[in-house]
Design a protein around this motif. Structure first.
Motif, PDB file in Angstrom:
ATOM      1  N   GLN A 264      27.647  12.129  39.740  1.00 49.60           N
ATOM      2  CA  GLN A 264      28.409  12.437  38.679  1.00 49.60           C
ATOM      3  C   GLN A 264      29.087  13.977  39.030  1.00 49.60           C
ATOM      4  O   GLN A 264      30.038  14.499  39.325  1.00 49.60           O
ATOM      5  CB  GLN A 264      28.430  12.506  37.445  1.00 49.60           C
ATOM      6  CG  GLN A 264      29.388  12.451  36.417  1.00 49.60           C
ATOM      7  CD  GLN A 264      29.104  11.843  34.994  1.00 49.60           C
ATOM      8  OE1 GLN A 264      27.878  12.187  34.598  1.00 49.60           O
ATOM      9  NE2 GLN A 264      29.955  11.476  34.086  1.00 49.60           N
TER      10      GLN A 264
ATOM     11  N   GLU B 174      32.261   8.031  38.393  1.00 48.68           N
ATOM     12  CA  GLU B 174      32.386   8.434  37.026  1.00 48.68           C
ATOM     13  C   GLU B 174      31.758   7.612  36.044  1.00 48.68           C
ATOM     14  O   GLU B 174      31.389   6.406  36.284  1.00 48.68           O
ATOM     15  CB  GLU B 174      34.092   8.155  36.646  1.00 48.68           C
ATOM     16  CG  GLU B 174      34.755   9.356  37.610  1.00 48.68           C
ATOM     17  CD  GLU B 174      36.377   9.160  37.383  1.00 48.68           C
ATOM     18  OE1 GLU B 174      36.665   7.799  37.120  1.00 48.68           O
ATOM     19  OE2 GLU B 174      37.168   9.782  37.703  1.00 48.68           O
ATOM     20  N   ARG B 175      31.362   8.314  34.944  1.00 45.48           N
ATOM     21  CA  ARG B 175      30.999   7.357  33.685  1.00 45.48           C
ATOM     22  C   ARG B 175      31.843   7.503  32.619  1.00 45.48           C
ATOM     23  O   ARG B 175      31.928   8.505  31.980  1.00 45.48           O
ATOM     24  CB  ARG B 175      29.452   7.853  33.217  1.00 45.48           C
ATOM     25  CG  ARG B 175      28.387   7.740  34.049  1.00 45.48           C
ATOM     26  CD  ARG B 175      26.910   8.207  33.529  1.00 45.48           C
ATOM     27  NE  ARG B 175      26.603   9.338  34.138  1.00 45.48           N
ATOM     28  CZ  ARG B 175      25.275   9.737  34.214  1.00 45.48           C
ATOM     29  NH1 ARG B 175      24.220   8.911  33.852  1.00 45.48           N
ATOM     30  NH2 ARG B 175      25.063  10.973  34.242  1.00 45.48           N
ATOM     31  N   HIS B 176      32.265   6.418  31.948  1.00 46.26           N
ATOM     32  CA  HIS B 176      33.086   6.389  31.050  1.00 46.26           C
ATOM     33  C   HIS B 176      32.484   5.386  29.969  1.00 46.26           C
ATOM     34  O   HIS B 176      32.059   4.309  30.345  1.00 46.26           O
ATOM     35  CB  HIS B 176      34.463   5.920  31.375  1.00 46.26           C
ATOM     36  CG  HIS B 176      35.079   6.694  32.330  1.00 46.26           C
ATOM     37  ND1 HIS B 176      35.819   8.070  31.788  1.00 46.26           N
ATOM     38  CD2 HIS B 176      35.614   6.544  33.480  1.00 46.26           C
ATOM     39  CE1 HIS B 176      36.449   8.605  33.062  1.00 46.26           C
ATOM     40  NE2 HIS B 176      36.488   7.720  34.060  1.00 46.26           N
ATOM     41  N   ALA B 177      32.361   6.011  28.783  1.00 37.62           N
ATOM     42  CA  ALA B 177      32.106   5.151  27.556  1.00 37.62           C
ATOM     43  C   ALA B 177      32.932   3.932  27.527  1.00 37.62           C
ATOM     44  O   ALA B 177      34.279   4.008  27.192  1.00 37.62           O
ATOM     45  CB  ALA B 177      32.017   5.968  26.429  1.00 37.62           C
ATOM     46  N   ASP B 178      32.133   2.731  27.403  1.00 36.09           N
ATOM     47  CA  ASP B 178      33.075   1.329  27.222  1.00 36.09           C
ATOM     48  C   ASP B 178      33.654   1.637  25.866  1.00 36.09           C
ATOM     49  O   ASP B 178      32.791   1.639  24.905  1.00 36.09           O
ATOM     50  CB  ASP B 178      31.831   0.404  27.221  1.00 36.09           C
ATOM     51  CG  ASP B 178      32.685  -0.920  27.270  1.00 36.09           C
ATOM     52  OD1 ASP B 178      33.673  -0.992  26.797  1.00 36.09           O
ATOM     53  OD2 ASP B 178      31.972  -2.181  27.666  1.00 36.09           O
ATOM     54  N   PRO B 179      34.942   1.112  25.863  1.00 36.15           N
ATOM     55  CA  PRO B 179      35.659   1.495  24.432  1.00 36.15           C
ATOM     56  C   PRO B 179      35.030   0.066  23.763  1.00 36.15           C
ATOM     57  O   PRO B 179      35.226   0.386  22.335  1.00 36.15           O
ATOM     58  CB  PRO B 179      37.046   1.361  25.147  1.00 36.15           C
ATOM     59  CG  PRO B 179      37.067   0.771  26.593  1.00 36.15           C
ATOM     60  CD  PRO B 179      35.844   1.232  26.919  1.00 36.15           C
TER      61      PRO B 179
ATOM     62  N   ARG C 210      30.411   1.529  22.762  1.00 34.90           N
ATOM     63  CA  ARG C 210      30.265   2.966  22.878  1.00 34.90           C
ATOM     64  C   ARG C 210      28.672   3.283  23.510  1.00 34.90           C
ATOM     65  O   ARG C 210      28.714   4.698  23.988  1.00 34.90           O
ATOM     66  CB  ARG C 210      30.925   3.863  21.981  1.00 34.90           C
ATOM     67  CG  ARG C 210      32.512   3.489  21.693  1.00 34.90           C
ATOM     68  CD  ARG C 210      33.056   4.502  20.819  1.00 34.90           C
ATOM     69  NE  ARG C 210      32.654   5.535  20.752  1.00 34.90           N
ATOM     70  CZ  ARG C 210      32.703   6.488  19.582  1.00 34.90           C
ATOM     71  NH1 ARG C 210      33.070   6.267  18.571  1.00 34.90           N
ATOM     72  NH2 ARG C 210      32.114   8.040  19.934  1.00 34.90           N
TER      73      ARG C 210
ATOM     74  N   ASN D 261      27.837   2.922  29.357  1.00 35.42           N
ATOM     75  CA  ASN D 261      28.573   3.756  30.337  1.00 35.42           C
ATOM     76  C   ASN D 261      29.135   2.771  31.422  1.00 35.42           C
ATOM     77  O   ASN D 261      28.399   2.030  32.257  1.00 35.42           O
ATOM     78  CB  ASN D 261      27.801   4.751  31.039  1.00 35.42           C
ATOM     79  CG  ASN D 261      27.382   6.065  30.140  1.00 35.42           C
ATOM     80  OD1 ASN D 261      28.450   6.358  29.264  1.00 35.42           O
ATOM     81  ND2 ASN D 261      26.667   6.733  30.352  1.00 35.42           N
TER      82      ASN D 261
ATOM     83  N   SER E  91      31.960   3.873  37.833  1.00 33.75           N
ATOM     84  CA  SER E  91      33.029   3.183  38.859  1.00 33.75           C
ATOM     85  C   SER E  91      33.051   4.551  40.199  1.00 33.75           C
ATOM     86  O   SER E  91      32.289   5.634  39.730  1.00 33.75           O
ATOM     87  CB  SER E  91      34.467   3.367  38.334  1.00 33.75           C
ATOM     88  OG  SER E  91      34.703   4.452  37.679  1.00 33.75           O
TER      89      SER E  91
ATOM     90  N   THR F 241      34.523   7.367  42.444  1.00 33.09           N
ATOM     91  CA  THR F 241      35.738   7.922  42.500  1.00 33.09           C
ATOM     92  C   THR F 241      36.377   7.977  43.974  1.00 33.09           C
ATOM     93  O   THR F 241      35.613   7.210  44.737  1.00 33.09           O
ATOM     94  CB  THR F 241      35.581   9.410  42.445  1.00 33.09           C
ATOM     95  OG1 THR F 241      34.813   9.965  43.550  1.00 33.09           O
ATOM     96  CG2 THR F 241      34.880   9.783  41.020  1.00 33.09           C
TER      97      THR F 241
END
Lengths: 146, 146
Positions: free
Chosen positions: A78, A84-89, A92, A95, A98, A100
């Motif tokens: 990262q 990328e680590r995005h909090a799952d809506p 939460r 992570n 995905s 980049t």
DNA sequence: GCCTATGATGTGCACATGCGTATCGTCACG
DNA sequence: CGTGACGATACGCATGTGCACATCATAGGC
């Protein structure tokens, strides 16, 4: 002949595959280093290139890694801007992971270098041997994880 | 199609062989344990079955082991009565290594069990695939040590 | 007869790995 | 709303392994 169960005149699979695998991995390391990747980092990029993952635990399991060790690997990727680590809506705690665009690019470049090197070894085989070998290997490696 | 050298649509060799090797080794461990052998112990017996060794360092190199670690392995095998260490009359620094009859027997029994288990995996292949795969594997594993 | 090289063995360091445990935030269910 | 489950993270422990170095005996060259 209708042989029953006598000792087959062959080396053990493990005795051939084990060292071969270690040798391949050893040859892969310097290549990965040129792309500033670790083995685990490369494994992560490859797994994510096939499909994004919903949780880090799932990723760890899919590549056979220890989930606690994986964290540092992901941190580094990262930080390098490769994933990328995005909090799952929807959850939460999780992570969403995905690649980049840069991560996809680096992974492709590294894989090209690696496979080009592996071609040296595969060139020892005839076209037919190569085809059958790769197919058989795919069958066995898929089956062994069951 | 006359493709030149584009990225082959295949997984990395290492990515297939590495995990497959680990899986095979993992499956082998319980079998070896039944024969009271370690992985390295079995590797030693197999190497000595092919040909006796003049020095332990040569043995270590031939099976890709660390020569300092090998010593404990040999100690144990000798204590089990599976191998013999005799000072070379021509060079009393060197230990001539050889299997005892019991060592040969244990090795054969263990190999039978191991290969019988490996047959489960190989049964996923057709007769033709199996033949070509084993031949190709032998070629590659011999070549990779160069 | 010295001196260097080699073989076996022991010891300690560094590192990666697997495994269990603890913490903290978040979710889901009663 | 409270309790237990789950995800991410951190920490510690035991193990295996590679590697460098040290020791001791012996071999071989000078």
């Amino acid at each position: 002949m209708a042989q029953h169960e006598a000792t087959p005149a062959r080396k053990d699979l493990a005795a051939m595959i084990g060292p071969l695998g270690r040798s391949l991995v050893a040859a892969e390391l310097p290549v990965l280093r040129e792309h500033d990747l670790t083995m685990w980092g490369y494994a992560v990029l490859t797994a994510l290139a096939e499909q994004p993952m919903r949780t880090q635990a799932a990723l760890a399991e899919s590549i056979g890694a220890d989930k606690t060790r994986l964290i540092r690997v992901l941190d580094r990727l990262q930080h390098q801007g490769l994933i990328e680590r995005h909090a799952d809506p929807a959850d939460r705690r999780a992570n969403l992971l995905s690649l980049t665009p840069e991560g996809a690019r680096v992974r492709t470049a590294a894989q090209n270098d690696i496979q080009r090197q592996e071609e040296h070894l595969l060139s020892r085989l005839s076209a037919e041997e190569r085809t059958v070998f790769l197919r058989a290997l795919d069958i066995l490696s898929s089956a062994s994880g069951d």
